[in-house]
Design an enzyme around this catalytic site. Structure first.
Site, short mmCIF file in Angstrom:
data_model
loop_
_atom_site.label_atom_id
_atom_site.label_comp_id
_atom_site.label_asym_id
_atom_site.label_seq_id
_atom_site.Cartn_x
_atom_site.Cartn_y
_atom_site.Cartn_z
N ASP A 119 54.02 68.71 16.37
CA ASP A 119 55.26 68.11 15.88
C ASP A 119 56.43 68.61 16.75
O ASP A 119 56.33 68.62 17.97
CB ASP A 119 55.44 68.45 14.39
CG ASP A 119 56.59 67.71 13.73
OD1 ASP A 119 56.40 66.54 13.35
OD2 ASP A 119 57.68 68.30 13.61
N TRP A 120 57.54 69.04 16.15
CA TRP A 120 58.67 69.54 16.94
C TRP A 120 58.30 70.78 17.75
O TRP A 120 58.97 71.12 18.73
CB TRP A 120 59.86 69.85 16.03
CG TRP A 120 60.92 68.79 16.05
CD1 TRP A 120 61.11 67.79 15.13
CD2 TRP A 120 61.94 68.61 17.04
NE1 TRP A 120 62.18 67.00 15.50
CE2 TRP A 120 62.72 67.49 16.66
CE3 TRP A 120 62.29 69.28 18.21
CZ2 TRP A 120 63.81 67.03 17.40
CZ3 TRP A 120 63.37 68.83 18.95
CH2 TRP A 120 64.12 67.72 18.54
N TRP A 160 60.81 57.42 8.58
CA TRP A 160 60.96 58.84 8.24
C TRP A 160 62.38 59.31 8.55
O TRP A 160 62.99 60.03 7.77
CB TRP A 160 59.93 59.67 8.99
CG TRP A 160 60.31 61.10 9.22
CD1 TRP A 160 60.45 61.73 10.41
CD2 TRP A 160 60.59 62.10 8.22
NE1 TRP A 160 60.80 63.05 10.23
CE2 TRP A 160 60.89 63.31 8.90
CE3 TRP A 160 60.62 62.08 6.84
CZ2 TRP A 160 61.22 64.48 8.23
CZ3 TRP A 160 60.96 63.27 6.16
CH2 TRP A 160 61.25 64.44 6.86
N ASP A 246 47.40 60.09 11.58
CA ASP A 246 48.83 60.41 11.76
C ASP A 246 49.51 59.22 12.41
O ASP A 246 49.51 59.08 13.63
CB ASP A 246 49.02 61.66 12.61
CG ASP A 246 50.49 62.03 12.75
OD1 ASP A 246 51.29 61.60 11.90
OD2 ASP A 246 50.84 62.73 13.71
N HIS A 275 49.08 64.44 9.58
CA HIS A 275 50.03 64.95 10.55
C HIS A 275 49.92 66.47 10.69
O HIS A 275 49.98 67.00 11.79
CB HIS A 275 51.45 64.56 10.13
CG HIS A 275 52.50 64.97 11.10
ND1 HIS A 275 52.55 64.52 12.39
CD2 HIS A 275 53.55 65.84 10.97
CE1 HIS A 275 53.59 65.05 13.03
NE2 HIS A 275 54.20 65.86 12.18
#
Length: 294
Positions: A119-120, A160, A246, A275
């Protein structure tokens, strides 16, 4: 700048998280919390979390990596976990997070790093590796990417992004549970809520979706394009580990495999999960990383 410290009792008796806390000062008087487990003389495995999680996300993986003889370092990004939270939204930018992480790896003088990012953690980690190439030995990227705004984002991400900016109270633990294919126990959901006693603590979590470059003129776009120029010449091993459920990052592994030379010939992984594959398949992912590094 208003800095909040989550009360320590919020983190008492978290399930599966027996690790010793460590702190470094980054930026202007900001305390960044991190875990540092395993052999201190071993080359580090740097675990970077994303939105809206914290180092708790890696609790299933850390013992397996440590057991294989590795030093494991897992920071909480500023605004998350046990790290300080800034109330003002304008204090957070893509660049500020890069600066804080750069200070972190420089202060610890981390070398020969194996980056594990999701993710980030990847949006930051891939930039961090490209801008500090000599410090990194290999990369394992999971459910992530490095957007420049030159390609339109997915509809799932736009939904999102809108949701995160419009909902009155951001349900952190519930969001993480929704991003998994397995049902999270109530005490695990509560552990993800623990860093955020109320909405004033959630500024970083709410801001992150807005910081993803979605337009070519995004402030972070030039630096991300420069990072891609490095990555497209990257010869060190790069392993992708994406999950099969995901919708936000689907296909990102194929992009990295195509564009990054170090991805050639690697045993790329697809795991069953959502995810947050650390929750759905963390132990298996950690075992695959150990085998790959071996």
């Amino acid at each position: 700048m208003t800095i909040l410290h989550t009360p320590p009792d919020r983190f008492a008796n978290l399930p599966g998280y027996p690790f010793t806390p460590h702190y470094l000062t980054v930026g202007k008087d900001l305390q960044l919390h991190y875990l540092d487990e395993g052999d201190p003389t071993a080359a580090p495995v740097l675990l970077l979390h994303g939105e809206p999680t914290w180092s708790y996300l890696y609790r299933k993986m850390i013992p397996i990596l440590v057991g294989a003889g590795h030093r494991v370092i897992a920071p909480d990004l500023i605004g998350f976990g046990k790290s300080d939270k800034i109330v003002e939204a304008e204090a957070y930018s893509y660049q500020s997070h890069i600066d804080w992480l750069t200070s972190f790896i420089q202060q610890l003088d981390l070398q020969h790093i194996t980056l594990v990012c999701q993710d980030w953690g990847g949006l930051l980690g891939l930039r961090l590796a490209a801008e500090n190439e000599s410090r990194f030995a290999r990369i394992c990227a999971a459910n992530t990417g490095l957007p420049t705004g030159d390609q339109p984002p997915s509809e799932a991400f736009l939904q999102w992004q809108t949701f995160s900016q419009t909902i009155a109270s951001l349900p952190i633990g519930q969001l993480i549970s929704m991003g998994c294919t397995t049902k999270l126990p109530a005490d695990v959901v509560a552990a993800y809520d623990a860093p955020f006693p109320d909405e004033t603590y959630k500024t970083a979590a709410r801001v992150f979706p807005k910081l993803v470059p979605t337009r070519p003129d995004d402030p972070a776009a030039p630096a991300n394009r420069a990072a891609w120029q490095v990555l497209m010449q990257w010869q060190k091993p790069l392993l992708t580990c994406f999950s099969d459920h995901d919708p936000i990052t689907a296909g990102g592994d194929k992009v990295m495999q195509k564009l990054i030379p170090g991805a050639a010939g690697q045993p790329h992984i697809t795991l069953s999960g959502g995810h947050f594959l650390q929750e759905d398949a963390g132990e298996e992912w950690a075992r695959r990383i150990v085998a790959w590094m071996g």
